[in-house]
Design a protein around this motif. Structure first.
Motif, PDB file in Angstrom:
ATOM      1  N   TYR A 190      42.625   7.392  72.702  1.00 46.06           N
ATOM      2  CA  TYR A 190      43.013   7.969  71.413  1.00 46.06           C
ATOM      3  C   TYR A 190      44.016   9.108  71.603  1.00 46.06           C
ATOM      4  N   LYS A 211      47.834   9.322  70.176  1.00 51.70           N
ATOM      5  CA  LYS A 211      48.258  10.431  69.319  1.00 51.70           C
ATOM      6  C   LYS A 211      49.508  11.100  69.891  1.00 51.70           C
ATOM      7  N   SER A 266      50.007   3.847  66.490  1.00 53.39           N
ATOM      8  CA  SER A 266      48.876   3.592  65.602  1.00 53.39           C
ATOM      9  C   SER A 266      47.631   3.218  66.405  1.00 53.39           C
ATOM     10  N   PHE A 289      43.542   1.965  66.322  1.00 52.56           N
ATOM     11  CA  PHE A 289      42.509   1.276  65.547  1.00 52.56           C
ATOM     12  C   PHE A 289      41.262   1.150  66.414  1.00 52.56           C
ATOM     13  N   ASN A 330      34.482  10.229  66.587  1.00 58.68           N
ATOM     14  CA  ASN A 330      34.831  11.574  66.114  1.00 58.68           C
ATOM     15  C   ASN A 330      34.401  11.798  64.662  1.00 58.68           C
ATOM     16  N   ARG A 377      34.394   9.656  62.210  1.00 55.88           N
ATOM     17  CA  ARG A 377      35.177   8.926  61.208  1.00 55.88           C
ATOM     18  C   ARG A 377      35.579   7.563  61.743  1.00 55.88           C
ATOM     19  N   THR A 378      36.161   6.745  60.889  1.00 54.77           N
ATOM     20  CA  THR A 378      36.716   5.467  61.320  1.00 54.77           C
ATOM     21  C   THR A 378      38.212   5.611  61.511  1.00 54.77           C
ATOM     22  N   TYR A 379      38.759   4.809  62.401  1.00 53.32           N
ATOM     23  CA  TYR A 379      40.204   4.800  62.659  1.00 53.32           C
ATOM     24  C   TYR A 379      40.735   3.398  62.379  1.00 53.32           C
ATOM     25  N   ASP A 380      41.512   3.273  61.297  1.00 52.97           N
ATOM     26  CA  ASP A 380      42.017   1.979  60.849  1.00 52.97           C
ATOM     27  C   ASP A 380      43.539   1.942  60.789  1.00 52.97           C
ATOM     28  N   GLU A 381      44.179   2.707  61.630  1.00 50.15           N
ATOM     29  CA  GLU A 381      45.641   2.754  61.597  1.00 50.15           C
ATOM     30  C   GLU A 381      46.234   1.409  62.007  1.00 50.15           C
TER      31      GLU A 381
END
Length: 242
Positions: A197, A201, A206, A208, A225, A227-231
């Motif tokens: 991640y 960054k 992106s 996901f 972290n 939350r969800t990561y849907d990039e």
């Protein structure tokens, strides 16, 4: 064609089926297990179980979709398998070229063959090309992908079974990370995920996060972290053929 529960796509399209194992990520192949189940159910397409087969009638399917789709191509196979003729790969690409209103996500572990034939394929903007990278032993697949003419390039780091430090993300648009699922799933370390991640960054790629995996992937969820990561990469605007 089928609606998909895979978090990063909408549906699947399998103009080929079947595959053979080539690296550690293939050890507990979900598609192999699924093909046995489909054969037992009497599904004609899987009568030969997991042997590599092409399905010409399936080439017509994308022309019938009424609205724009995001499509995972060959969830039950590898389009760049050595047993699939180049002429047939070109037919699959022609279908994708003819349907610019859809996004087609192609994923392979056979990055070397991809590199060998990519100049003989028509890379329209709606074709996203990815390679699977499960650990450091197969990071060379990224270089093969990077040198292709695909406009959108992505990595599927699933099942992630080892750390992937210092990834070269130049010309990579999207990274998917996921743990292995199933009764014999190999564990994924949270530090591996966080490191990837951070790399994404820093490189402005992106990110996901698909799942933690394990014996019960639904229970494990996909929170990282908190939350969800849907990039996802930007889907280019195309005119519908309707």
């Amino acid at each position: 064609m089928a609606q998909s529960s895979i978090e990063w796509t909408e549906m699947t399209w399998n103009p080929t089926t079947g595959c053979t194992k080539i690296s550690a990520g293939c050890k507990f192949c979900y598609a192999e297990v699924m093909s046995k189940r489909l054969k037992a159910m009497g599904v004609e397409k899987y009568k030969d179980n997991f042997k590599v087969r092409v399905h010409e009638p399936s080439l017509k399917i994308p022309y019938t979709w009424k609205s724009s789709k995001v499509v995972f191509v060959n969830s039950m196979s590898d389009l760049f398998h050595e047993d699939i003729p180049l002429e047939y790969i070109q037919k699959v690409f022609k279908v994708m070229n003819d349907n610019p209103q859809h996004v087609f996500q192609v994923l392979t572990k056979r990055a070397q063959r991809l590199s060998e034939v990519h100049k003989k394929l028509n890379w329209t903007h709606n074709i996203w090309m990815g390679v699977s990278v499960e650990d450091e032993r197969v990071v060379d697949r990224i270089d093969f992908l990077r040198n292709t003419k695909a406009h959108t390039k992505f990595l599927s780091l699933e099942p992630l079974i080892g750390p992937l430090s210092n990834l070269n993300l130049k010309k990579i648009n999207w990274v998917i990370v996921g743990g292995e699922s199933g009764p014999k799933a190999r564990p994924m370390d949270e530090d591996w995920v966080l490191d990837i991640y951070d790399q994404c960054k820093k490189a402005k790629v992106s990110f996901f996060f698909k799942q933690w995996g394990g014996k019960n992937k639904k229970a494990s969820g996909r929170i990282l972290n908190g939350r969800t990561y849907d990039e996802m990469p930007r889907i280019l605007e195309v005119e519908s053929k309707e």
